[in-house]
Design an enzyme around this catalytic site. Structure first.
Site, mmCIF file in Angstrom:
data_model
loop_
_atom_site.group_PDB
_atom_site.id
_atom_site.type_symbol
_atom_site.label_atom_id
_atom_site.label_comp_id
_atom_site.label_asym_id
_atom_site.label_seq_id
_atom_site.Cartn_x
_atom_site.Cartn_y
_atom_site.Cartn_z
ATOM 1 N N ASP A 92 0.863 -1.183 0.000
ATOM 2 C CA ASP A 92 0.000 0.000 0.000
ATOM 3 C C ASP A 92 0.901 1.235 0.000
ATOM 4 O O ASP A 92 2.095 1.147 0.295
ATOM 5 C CB ASP A 92 -0.942 0.001 1.211
ATOM 6 C CG ASP A 92 -2.234 0.778 0.940
ATOM 7 O OD1 ASP A 92 -2.312 1.474 -0.098
ATOM 8 O OD2 ASP A 92 -3.160 0.708 1.760
ATOM 9 N N ASP A 93 0.311 2.383 -0.351
ATOM 10 C CA ASP A 93 1.118 3.609 -0.365
ATOM 11 C C ASP A 93 1.473 4.053 1.051
ATOM 12 O O ASP A 93 2.582 4.502 1.307
ATOM 13 C CB ASP A 93 0.422 4.737 -1.158
ATOM 14 C CG ASP A 93 -1.029 4.992 -0.737
ATOM 15 O OD1 ASP A 93 -1.571 4.247 0.117
ATOM 16 O OD2 ASP A 93 -1.627 5.942 -1.271
ATOM 17 N N ASP A 96 -2.046 4.938 7.917
ATOM 18 C CA ASP A 96 -2.351 6.141 8.702
ATOM 19 C C ASP A 96 -2.876 5.676 10.072
ATOM 20 O O ASP A 96 -2.093 5.404 10.993
ATOM 21 C CB ASP A 96 -3.358 6.988 7.922
ATOM 22 C CG ASP A 96 -3.642 8.342 8.556
ATOM 23 O OD1 ASP A 96 -3.639 8.435 9.787
ATOM 24 O OD2 ASP A 96 -3.890 9.324 7.833
HETATM 25 O O1 LIG Z 1 -4.440 3.585 7.799
HETATM 26 P P1 LIG Z 1 -5.737 4.139 7.307
HETATM 27 O O2 LIG Z 1 -6.251 5.233 8.215
HETATM 28 O O3 LIG Z 1 -6.766 3.092 7.023
HETATM 29 O O4 LIG Z 1 -5.453 4.908 5.928
HETATM 30 C C1 LIG Z 1 -4.629 4.407 4.914
HETATM 31 C C2 LIG Z 1 -5.396 4.076 3.670
HETATM 32 O O5 LIG Z 1 -6.102 5.233 3.200
HETATM 33 C C3 LIG Z 1 -5.813 5.463 1.835
HETATM 34 O O6 LIG Z 1 -6.687 4.741 1.003
HETATM 35 P P2 LIG Z 1 -8.166 5.281 0.628
HETATM 36 O O7 LIG Z 1 -9.166 4.534 1.441
HETATM 37 O O8 LIG Z 1 -8.197 6.768 0.709
HETATM 38 O O9 LIG Z 1 -8.396 4.841 -0.848
HETATM 39 P P3 LIG Z 1 -7.452 5.015 -2.148
HETATM 40 O O10 LIG Z 1 -6.254 4.145 -1.901
HETATM 41 O O11 LIG Z 1 -8.321 4.551 -3.229
HETATM 42 O O12 LIG Z 1 -7.068 6.469 -2.259
HETATM 43 C C4 LIG Z 1 -4.407 4.907 1.681
HETATM 44 O O13 LIG Z 1 -4.140 4.566 0.323
HETATM 45 C C5 LIG Z 1 -4.436 3.681 2.557
HETATM 46 O O14 LIG Z 1 -4.931 2.564 1.860
HETATM 47 O O1 LIG Z 2 -3.516 10.859 0.237
HETATM 48 C C1 LIG Z 2 -3.613 10.480 1.427
HETATM 49 N N1 LIG Z 2 -2.780 11.017 2.370
HETATM 50 C C2 LIG Z 2 -2.834 10.667 3.693
HETATM 51 O O2 LIG Z 2 -2.070 11.180 4.527
HETATM 52 C C3 LIG Z 2 -3.810 9.696 4.046
HETATM 53 N N2 LIG Z 2 -4.164 9.122 5.236
HETATM 54 C C4 LIG Z 2 -5.149 8.267 4.958
HETATM 55 N N3 LIG Z 2 -5.442 8.282 3.646
HETATM 56 C C5 LIG Z 2 -4.625 9.157 3.042
HETATM 57 N N4 LIG Z 2 -4.534 9.552 1.753
HETATM 58 MG MG LIG Z 3 -5.707 3.122 -0.143
#
Ligand SMILES: O=P(O)(O)OC[C@H]1O[C@H](OP(=O)(O)OP(=O)(O)O)[C@H](O)[C@@H]1O
Ligand SMILES: O=c1[nH]c(=O)c2nc[nH]c2[nH]1
Ligand SMILES: [Mg+2]
Length: 159
Positions: A92-93, A96
């Site tokens: 994952d990127d 959080d």
């Molecule tokens: O640790 P957390 O508080 O769960 O947050 C982290 C997740 O939030 C974002 O995804 P998002 O649900 O925004 O979807 P996306 O990857 O499609 O942007 C990010 O890419 C992680 O997968």
């Molecule tokens: O683009 C993002 N940046 C963040 O810091 C983050 N945290 C949860 N989801 C996120 N997405």
């Molecule tokens: Mg995500």
């Protein structure tokens, strides 16, 4: 949870992201993975870059949604996988709060889980990450931004 918990921004350019992913790959090179599971959507681009560096051709996805921009909503799993992750790299990127990571960990308990960026609440849930970022910091990814004209300071000062 809401936007109020973020008080600073960490802006990541395409170039920075690419360098960070490559740096993480240096730490993964000794391992042999069957394939990569990318957590959509944020994990897709890091997963593609990692696949290139480690010469992995088998890519799968766990499709999950929790945020609408900075607003965290309910976790929605749109697609899972039919194995528990043994021998797979899970990407994952970022982590959080760790809510997404916790849910995916339960689906793939045996995968090696990496993220590029990790905040303190989420970092215990991943096996490896590259850069720690403060909990109150919103990471701005390059795919969420664009290049814009900035007015010269002298003109801004006239207004
Ligand atoms: O640790 P957390 O508080 O769960 O947050 C982290 C997740 O939030 C974002 O995804 P998002 O649900 O925004 O979807 P996306 O990857 O499609 O942007 C990010 O890419 C992680 O997968
Ligand atoms: O683009 C993002 N940046 C963040 O810091 C983050 N945290 C949860 N989801 C996120 N997405
Ligand atoms: Mg995500």
């Amino acid at each position: 949870m809401s936007t109020h918990r973020y008080h600073q921004h960490f802006t990541v350019s395409w170039d920075q992201l690419h360098r960070d992913v490559r740096e993480l790959c240096h730490r993964l090179i000794e391992r042999d993975f069957k394939g990569i599971v990318a957590i959509t959507r944020g994990g897709l681009i890091p997963a593609a870059l990692i696949a290139r560096e480690l010469d992995v051709r088998l890519i799968d996805t766990v499709c999950i949604k929790s945020y609408d921009h900075m607003e965290q909503g309910g976790l929605e799993v749109l697609k899972g996988v039919d194995h528990q992750g043994e021998g797979w790299l899970l990407v994952d990127d970022l982590v959080d709060t760790g809510r997404t990571a916790k849910a995916v960990r339960e689906m793939l308990p045996n995968a090696h889980f990496v993220t590029i960026y990790a905040k303190p609440d989420g970092k215990p849930l991943v096996d490896q990450y590259l850069t720690e970022v403060a909990q109150d910091c919103w990471i701005q990814f390059p795919w969420d931004m664009g290049v814009a004209y900035v007015e010269p300071l002298v003109d801004q000062a006239k207004r």
